[in-house]
Design a protein around this motif. Sequence first.
Motif, PDB file in Angstrom:
ATOM      1  N   PRO A 161       0.771  -1.233   0.000  1.00 23.45           N
ATOM      2  CA  PRO A 161       0.000   0.000   0.000  1.00 23.45           C
ATOM      3  C   PRO A 161       0.810   1.295   0.000  1.00 23.45           C
ATOM      4  N   THR A 162       2.097   1.244  -0.164  1.00 23.70           N
ATOM      5  CA  THR A 162       2.898   2.453   0.035  1.00 23.70           C
ATOM      6  C   THR A 162       3.002   3.323  -1.209  1.00 23.70           C
ATOM      7  N   GLY A 163       2.809   2.734  -2.397  1.00 17.35           N
ATOM      8  CA  GLY A 163       2.923   3.496  -3.634  1.00 17.35           C
ATOM      9  C   GLY A 163       4.343   3.693  -4.116  1.00 17.35           C
ATOM     10  N   THR A 164       5.309   3.178  -3.395  1.00 20.82           N
ATOM     11  CA  THR A 164       6.714   3.376  -3.741  1.00 20.82           C
ATOM     12  C   THR A 164       7.168   2.363  -4.787  1.00 20.82           C
ATOM     13  N   ALA A 165       8.017   2.812  -5.707  1.00 28.76           N
ATOM     14  CA  ALA A 165       8.527   1.949  -6.768  1.00 28.76           C
ATOM     15  C   ALA A 165       9.951   1.513  -6.473  1.00 28.76           C
ATOM     16  N   LEU A 166      10.362   0.402  -7.075  1.00 34.15           N
ATOM     17  CA  LEU A 166      11.714  -0.108  -6.917  1.00 34.15           C
ATOM     18  C   LEU A 166      12.590   0.322  -8.083  1.00 34.15           C
ATOM     19  N   THR A 167      13.863   0.472  -7.815  1.00 33.26           N
ATOM     20  CA  THR A 167      14.832   0.633  -8.890  1.00 33.26           C
ATOM     21  C   THR A 167      15.202  -0.757  -9.412  1.00 33.26           C
ATOM     22  N   HIS A 225       0.874  13.402   6.510  1.00 27.49           N
ATOM     23  CA  HIS A 225       2.149  13.128   5.860  1.00 27.49           C
ATOM     24  C   HIS A 225       1.966  12.079   4.762  1.00 27.49           C
ATOM     25  N   PRO A 226       1.704  12.505   3.525  1.00 24.69           N
ATOM     26  CA  PRO A 226       1.532  11.552   2.441  1.00 24.69           C
ATOM     27  C   PRO A 226       2.860  10.989   1.963  1.00 24.69           C
ATOM     28  N   VAL A 227       2.821   9.757   1.478  1.00 27.60           N
ATOM     29  CA  VAL A 227       3.999   9.130   0.887  1.00 27.60           C
ATOM     30  C   VAL A 227       3.932   9.366  -0.622  1.00 27.60           C
ATOM     31  N   PRO A 228       4.944   9.986  -1.241  1.00 27.28           N
ATOM     32  CA  PRO A 228       4.926  10.170  -2.703  1.00 27.28           C
ATOM     33  C   PRO A 228       4.672   8.839  -3.406  1.00 27.28           C
ATOM     34  N   SER A 229       3.776   8.876  -4.401  1.00 22.89           N
ATOM     35  CA  SER A 229       3.253   7.621  -4.960  1.00 22.89           C
ATOM     36  C   SER A 229       3.466   7.508  -6.459  1.00 22.89           C
ATOM     37  N   ASP A 230       3.730   6.261  -6.910  1.00 25.91           N
ATOM     38  CA  ASP A 230       3.766   5.914  -8.324  1.00 25.91           C
ATOM     39  C   ASP A 230       2.562   5.068  -8.707  1.00 25.91           C
ATOM     40  N   ALA A 231       1.549   5.028  -7.843  1.00 27.47           N
ATOM     41  CA  ALA A 231       0.367   4.213  -8.086  1.00 27.47           C
ATOM     42  C   ALA A 231      -0.857   5.122  -8.224  1.00 27.47           C
ATOM     43  N   PHE A 272      -3.048   5.556  -5.843  1.00 27.21           N
ATOM     44  CA  PHE A 272      -3.483   5.763  -4.471  1.00 27.21           C
ATOM     45  C   PHE A 272      -2.375   6.466  -3.697  1.00 27.21           C
ATOM     46  N   VAL A 273      -2.728   6.918  -2.493  1.00 29.08           N
ATOM     47  CA  VAL A 273      -1.765   7.599  -1.631  1.00 29.08           C
ATOM     48  C   VAL A 273      -1.893   7.031  -0.217  1.00 29.08           C
ATOM     49  N   LEU A 274      -0.791   6.608   0.343  1.00 31.64           N
ATOM     50  CA  LEU A 274      -0.717   6.246   1.754  1.00 31.64           C
ATOM     51  C   LEU A 274      -0.361   7.504   2.525  1.00 31.64           C
ATOM     52  N   PHE A 275      -1.134   7.806   3.569  1.00 32.33           N
ATOM     53  CA  PHE A 275      -0.852   9.019   4.333  1.00 32.33           C
ATOM     54  C   PHE A 275      -0.826   8.719   5.827  1.00 32.33           C
ATOM     55  N   GLY A 276       0.118   9.355   6.520  1.00 35.27           N
ATOM     56  CA  GLY A 276       0.304   9.145   7.941  1.00 35.27           C
ATOM     57  C   GLY A 276       0.094  10.417   8.735  1.00 35.27           C
ATOM     58  N   ILE A 314      -1.477  -0.467   9.018  1.00 37.91           N
ATOM     59  CA  ILE A 314      -0.232   0.193   9.418  1.00 37.91           C
ATOM     60  C   ILE A 314      -0.588   1.287  10.412  1.00 37.91           C
ATOM     61  N   GLU A 315      -0.050   1.200  11.595  1.00 39.45           N
ATOM     62  CA  GLU A 315      -0.385   2.144  12.653  1.00 39.45           C
ATOM     63  C   GLU A 315      -0.118   3.579  12.209  1.00 39.45           C
ATOM     64  N   HIS A 316      -1.102   4.436  12.415  1.00 38.39           N
ATOM     65  CA  HIS A 316      -1.042   5.878  12.125  1.00 38.39           C
ATOM     66  C   HIS A 316      -1.199   6.208  10.640  1.00 38.39           C
ATOM     67  N   TYR A 317      -1.514   5.213   9.799  1.00 33.61           N
ATOM     68  CA  TYR A 317      -1.633   5.447   8.356  1.00 33.61           C
ATOM     69  C   TYR A 317      -2.971   4.946   7.826  1.00 33.61           C
ATOM     70  N   LEU A 318      -3.452   5.589   6.755  1.00 35.62           N
ATOM     71  CA  LEU A 318      -4.563   5.111   5.956  1.00 35.62           C
ATOM     72  C   LEU A 318      -4.181   5.249   4.485  1.00 35.62           C
ATOM     73  N   ARG A 319      -4.944   4.575   3.612  1.00 34.93           N
ATOM     74  CA  ARG A 319      -4.688   4.667   2.175  1.00 34.93           C
ATOM     75  C   ARG A 319      -5.951   5.136   1.466  1.00 34.93           C
ATOM     76  N   VAL A 320      -5.777   6.050   0.497  1.00 36.68           N
ATOM     77  CA  VAL A 320      -6.912   6.555  -0.266  1.00 36.68           C
ATOM     78  C   VAL A 320      -6.631   6.404  -1.754  1.00 36.68           C
ATOM     79  N   THR A 321      -7.634   5.926  -2.489  1.00 39.33           N
ATOM     80  CA  THR A 321      -7.529   5.824  -3.938  1.00 39.33           C
ATOM     81  C   THR A 321      -7.756   7.192  -4.559  1.00 39.33           C
ATOM     82  N   ALA A 322      -7.005   7.501  -5.591  1.00 35.41           N
ATOM     83  CA  ALA A 322      -7.228   8.738  -6.340  1.00 35.41           C
ATOM     84  C   ALA A 322      -8.420   8.530  -7.271  1.00 35.41           C
ATOM     85  N   GLY A 323      -9.469   9.305  -7.084  1.00 37.91           N
ATOM     86  CA  GLY A 323     -10.676   9.155  -7.877  1.00 37.91           C
ATOM     87  C   GLY A 323     -10.874  10.314  -8.833  1.00 37.91           C
TER      88      GLY A 323
END
Length: 376
Positions: free
Chosen positions: A177-183, A307-313, A315-319, A343-352
């Motif tokens: 759910p983090t939206g982060t991509a791998l190298t 505190h949103p996590v920058p996303s490549d998906a 959706f956005v995971l935010f803490g 994940i404690e202190h976090y939720l995830r929202v889909t971009a609509g």
Amino acid sequence: MSIIDELLREDLRGRTPYGAPQLDVPVALNTNESSYAVPPVVVDEIVAAVAAVAPGLNRYPDREFTQLRGDLAAYLSRSRTTVSPEQVWAGNGSNEVLLHLLQAFGGQGRTALGFTPAYSMHPIITATTGTAWVDGLRGVDVEQGGGGAFDLSVGSAVAQVEEHSPNIVFLCSPNNPTGTALTLDVVTAVHDAAPHAVVVVDEAYTEFARPGTPTALTLLEGRPRLVVTRTMSKAFAFAGGRLGYLAADPQLVDALRLVRMPYHLSAPAQAIARATLRHADTMLATVDAIKEQRDRIVHELPGLGLHPVPSDANFVLFGGLRDSHTTWQALLEQGVLVRDVGIEHYLRVTAGTPDETTAFLDAVAALAPEHLEGQS
């Protein structure tokens, strides 16, 4: 203990099934579906395609889904690498494709490793095949300069692979759910560190990645143990159509025939997937609009104390939440359904849609300060 519990496989007792809430709410942003309906021109072609195969439903479908594999290969070949139909496999959603991989290469006495938090179905499907699951971790070397709390570095990934010697490794990029991509250096390092493992790169959200984000499809040549899984559920707005697929070495694909059910893709399923792929550009036309709303969420949430996590998906995971489930309920009471991913202190929202994003941001702004960490 009931008689059913006694009869149930011991390793499944006490487990809970997958269960994302399906609630009738004004704004549903919890399962990363597309908020955009299938365009009428595609609907018309789907209806025509089903009508064309309907008279022949007295016969079994093409067991090898040959034409669909060709269409999927052509779509994948639009990226920086060429994929042949012999390299493609498909199923009723990417979860069935993942199940086939675990049935073929997992099982009793074998181990699968994933780096959590990641896609919740990876360990669930693993358990159904009797394969042992190992929770690898992300962000374990942050203090040594290894990146953010949800990043996965080469050093950390390789160390964990070498420690557990898995038979299957799951890498998720962009990660859910983090939206982060791998190298790609993480993928190649894990592949090289696990010489006796099938390495699965789950790219369910790759069409939403920011410019320059690589795909592991470019690594397939010369790596017969590498698999890239995809889905039509997200960017193609085809969640109800249930079509997932993978690309891999033809010999690995051939091994999956040993575990699939006969005729597992129905004739209508193949027909509607092919009709949708013929309109790939039309179906993907909303991707940029969804990415715009994703980036809007990332940009505006800090102003609301989160505190949103920058996303490549999509959706956005935010803490920054004091109690994630309490906030989940408070948003639901305002008609906005997001996802509590555990994940404690976090939720995830889909971009609509723009209106759905506005409704979400307004609902967040209406929260009492007590929902935020550090507020009283």
